[in-house]
Scaffold this active site. Structure first.
Site, mmCIF file in Angstrom:
data_model
loop_
_atom_site.group_PDB
_atom_site.id
_atom_site.type_symbol
_atom_site.label_atom_id
_atom_site.label_comp_id
_atom_site.label_asym_id
_atom_site.label_seq_id
_atom_site.Cartn_x
_atom_site.Cartn_y
_atom_site.Cartn_z
ATOM 1 N N ASN A 14 0.811 -1.220 0.000
ATOM 2 C CA ASN A 14 0.000 0.000 0.000
ATOM 3 C C ASN A 14 0.843 1.268 0.000
ATOM 4 O O ASN A 14 0.403 2.301 -0.484
ATOM 5 C CB ASN A 14 -0.968 0.001 1.188
ATOM 6 C CG ASN A 14 -0.327 -0.442 2.478
ATOM 7 O OD1 ASN A 14 0.200 -1.561 2.575
ATOM 8 N ND2 ASN A 14 -0.346 0.413 3.481
ATOM 9 N N CYS A 29 3.391 9.662 12.669
ATOM 10 C CA CYS A 29 3.920 10.517 13.729
ATOM 11 C C CYS A 29 3.261 10.113 15.046
ATOM 12 O O CYS A 29 2.071 10.293 15.232
ATOM 13 C CB CYS A 29 3.602 11.967 13.414
ATOM 14 S SG CYS A 29 4.182 13.102 14.657
ATOM 15 N N GLN A 43 -4.813 -3.989 -2.123
ATOM 16 C CA GLN A 43 -4.362 -2.949 -3.062
ATOM 17 C C GLN A 43 -4.293 -3.435 -4.506
ATOM 18 O O GLN A 43 -4.155 -2.632 -5.421
ATOM 19 C CB GLN A 43 -2.988 -2.405 -2.647
ATOM 20 C CG GLN A 43 -2.986 -1.560 -1.394
ATOM 21 C CD GLN A 43 -3.778 -0.268 -1.530
ATOM 22 O OE1 GLN A 43 -4.101 0.198 -2.635
ATOM 23 N NE2 GLN A 43 -4.117 0.324 -0.407
ATOM 24 N N SER A 63 -10.988 -5.428 -0.250
ATOM 25 C CA SER A 63 -11.812 -4.454 0.465
ATOM 26 C C SER A 63 -12.491 -3.498 -0.504
ATOM 27 O O SER A 63 -11.852 -2.986 -1.435
ATOM 28 C CB SER A 63 -10.930 -3.665 1.437
ATOM 29 O OG SER A 63 -11.694 -2.669 2.080
ATOM 30 N N GLY A 64 -13.769 -3.247 -0.282
ATOM 31 C CA GLY A 64 -14.554 -2.416 -1.196
ATOM 32 C C GLY A 64 -14.055 -0.993 -1.334
ATOM 33 O O GLY A 64 -13.965 -0.467 -2.449
ATOM 34 N N HIS A 65 -13.711 -0.360 -0.202
ATOM 35 C CA HIS A 65 -13.455 1.089 -0.275
ATOM 36 C C HIS A 65 -12.131 1.446 -0.941
ATOM 37 O O HIS A 65 -11.847 2.616 -1.165
ATOM 38 C CB HIS A 65 -13.567 1.743 1.105
ATOM 39 C CG HIS A 65 -12.421 1.494 2.036
ATOM 40 N ND1 HIS A 65 -11.447 2.439 2.248
ATOM 41 C CD2 HIS A 65 -12.108 0.438 2.811
ATOM 42 C CE1 HIS A 65 -10.571 1.956 3.143
ATOM 43 N NE2 HIS A 65 -10.962 0.750 3.491
ATOM 44 N N THR A 94 -26.101 -10.209 9.836
ATOM 45 C CA THR A 94 -26.958 -9.904 8.689
ATOM 46 C C THR A 94 -26.141 -9.213 7.607
ATOM 47 O O THR A 94 -25.370 -8.298 7.887
ATOM 48 C CB THR A 94 -28.135 -9.018 9.138
ATOM 49 O OG1 THR A 94 -28.844 -9.733 10.135
ATOM 50 C CG2 THR A 94 -29.065 -8.692 7.972
HETATM 51 C C1 LIG Z 1 -6.485 -0.657 3.397
HETATM 52 C C2 LIG Z 1 -5.763 -1.950 3.506
HETATM 53 C C3 LIG Z 1 -6.187 -2.943 4.396
HETATM 54 C C4 LIG Z 1 -7.337 -2.737 5.334
HETATM 55 O O1 LIG Z 1 -8.554 -2.691 4.674
HETATM 56 P P1 LIG Z 1 -9.828 -2.066 5.468
HETATM 57 O O2 LIG Z 1 -10.968 -2.364 4.572
HETATM 58 O O3 LIG Z 1 -9.548 -0.612 5.603
HETATM 59 O O4 LIG Z 1 -9.889 -2.768 6.763
HETATM 60 C C5 LIG Z 1 -5.484 -4.112 4.436
HETATM 61 N N1 LIG Z 1 -4.433 -4.323 3.637
HETATM 62 C C6 LIG Z 1 -3.987 -3.407 2.762
HETATM 63 C C7 LIG Z 1 -2.816 -3.710 1.916
HETATM 64 C C8 LIG Z 1 -4.623 -2.182 2.678
HETATM 65 O O5 LIG Z 1 -4.173 -1.265 1.830
#
Ligand SMILES: *Cc1c(COP(=O)(O)O)cnc(C)c1O
Length: 395
Positions: A151, A325, A179, A199-201, A237
């Site tokens: 990341n 930090c 990623q 992860s969706g976001h 759910t």
């Molecule tokens: C953002 C991230 C996660 C965590 O995902 P979340 O949905 O925020 O819990 C795990 N691994 C990597 C490499 C990420 O960049």
């Protein structure tokens, strides 16, 4: 305040407008419980099934191999804890020093509980030594977990080779592909991983939805225990709106994959080349030959990353520093430290992460402002070659 120029897409992404549109009715109109007997809930159950099939189709797996979770961190935790619970005689795990905290903090926690963890190091480009990895696997190794793409630096690990190696050794293999999914092509019908997190976001779906892929036949123990959702593998759910959004976002990401690897990559390369040309004593962190197309981590000698970020922020530019930090002491990122990036560079590292919404004008603004920012900061910098040479800092 809306950031004018959002270059922090590895932290989180904007929900694609098409995705928001698809999910909205499942918040307002179709709010039934997909497990209900009545048709009001049942119709949502049908859409959930379709979303599962869509995600499976993008990933090249069977829909029943997917477990919907709340986030990447939950998927990562579930994978590791399941491997340990399913093989109670095995007390050792292998991972790397550059993983996300979702893996690293869990590994530290497990060490406190009596498990043994081998943390594989990386070279100055951020690459692993596969012989070292092979040598680290023991009879009592429950699982090997190696991230697909980093990341912070975007460095891509050779997951097909690592997966094959683990398979040959008969040890479970998990990859944190949070990623990688949506940015590079991943086909689980050809990739012999046992478990994979996403992860969706991070791919233009909303926050609060993730996936753990578990290959058929992999021993599995649930992390969340309760109702029978996800075939008893994850209680709670279902986040129906989130799951339907994720399926739409993954389908869109697949459609935009070529753009990611051409237009977005070209923007990243232009940003990088422009900065390196305009700012003396700057360098790229990580192996530029094996990298995500949207990410660059750039180190500026003798400045502090946080100061750069604050000044970029004044122009509406959102980026991220490679350092965390903590309580006044500036600690460079564990990833850059593992790569042995010198102190004078590691402290001044900035990550720019682009997306398909990044424009030429965004890059122009950074190239216009950043060289002046670095120059200003260097004039007031507390760092110098002599200071840096002193062994005062333990990091
Ligand atoms: C953002 C991230 C996660 C965590 O995902 P979340 O949905 O925020 O819990 C795990 N691994 C990597 C490499 C990420 O960049």
């Amino acid at each position: 305040m809306n950031p004018v120029v959002y270059l922090d897409n590895n932290a989180t992404t904007r929900v694609a407008p098409e995705v928001a549109e698809v999910m909205l009715p499942y918040l307002t109109e179709f709010y039934g419980n997909p497990s209900s007997m009545h048709s009001f809930g049942g119709q949502v159950g049908l859409q959930l099934k379709k979303a599962r099939a869509d995600v499976a189709s993008v990933l090249g797996c069977d829909p029943l191999e997917l477990i919907f979770t709340s986030c990447g961190s939950e998927s990562d935790n579930t994978a590791i804890l399941s491997a340990l619970a399913a093989q109670p005689e095995k007390k050792h795990l292998v991972t790397t020093r550059v993983e996300h905290p979702a893996i690293l903090s869990l590994a530290k926690h497990l060490e406190e509980k009596g498990y043994e963890v081998t943390y594989l190091g990386v070279d100055d480009k951020g690459n692993l030594d596969l012989d070292e990895l092979a040598g680290a696997v023991r009879k009592d190794t429950a699982i090997v977990s190696v991230m697909y793409a980093n990341n912070e630096t975007g460095v891509i690990f050779p997951i097909p080779e690592i997966a094959a190696l683990c398979k040959a050794k008969g040890v479970l293999f998990h990859t944190d592909a949070v990623q990688a999914v949506g940015k590079i092509d991943i086909d689980l019908s050809k990739l012999p991983v046992d478990m994979l997190s996403l992860s969706g976001h991070k791919l233009h779906a909303p926050k609060g939805v993730g996936v753990l892929y578990v290959r058929k036949g992999t021993p599995f123990r649930p992390f969340l225990i309760g109702g029978h959702q996800e075939r008893g593998r994850r209680a709670g759910t279902e986040n129906t709106a989130g799951i339907i959004a994720l399926a739409a976002a993954m389908t869109l990401a697949k459609a935009h994959m070529a753009e990611e690897n051409t237009r977005v990559k070209a923007l990243r390369d232009r940003l990088e080349a422009g900065i390196l040309a305009a700012v003396p004593h700057s360098q790229i962190n990580g192996d530029t030959a094996h990298r995500l197309p949207n990410t660059t981590s750039i180190a500026f000698k003798f400045v502090e990353g946080e100061a750069i970020l604050l000044m970029l922020d004044q122009y509406g530019i959102s980026a991220s520093s490679g350092s965390a930090c903590t309580s006044g002491s500036l600690e460079p990122s564990h990833v850059l430290r593992a790569m042995g990036v010198p102190f004078t560079y590691a402290h001044g590292s900035i990550r720019f992460s682009l997306s398909r919404y990044t424009t030429d004008a965004d890059i122009d603004l950074v190239l216009d402002k950043l060289p002046g920012i670095i120059e200003t900061l260097r004039r007031m910098s507390p760092f110098s070659e002599e200071e840096a040479a002193k062994p005062a800092c333990t990091c």
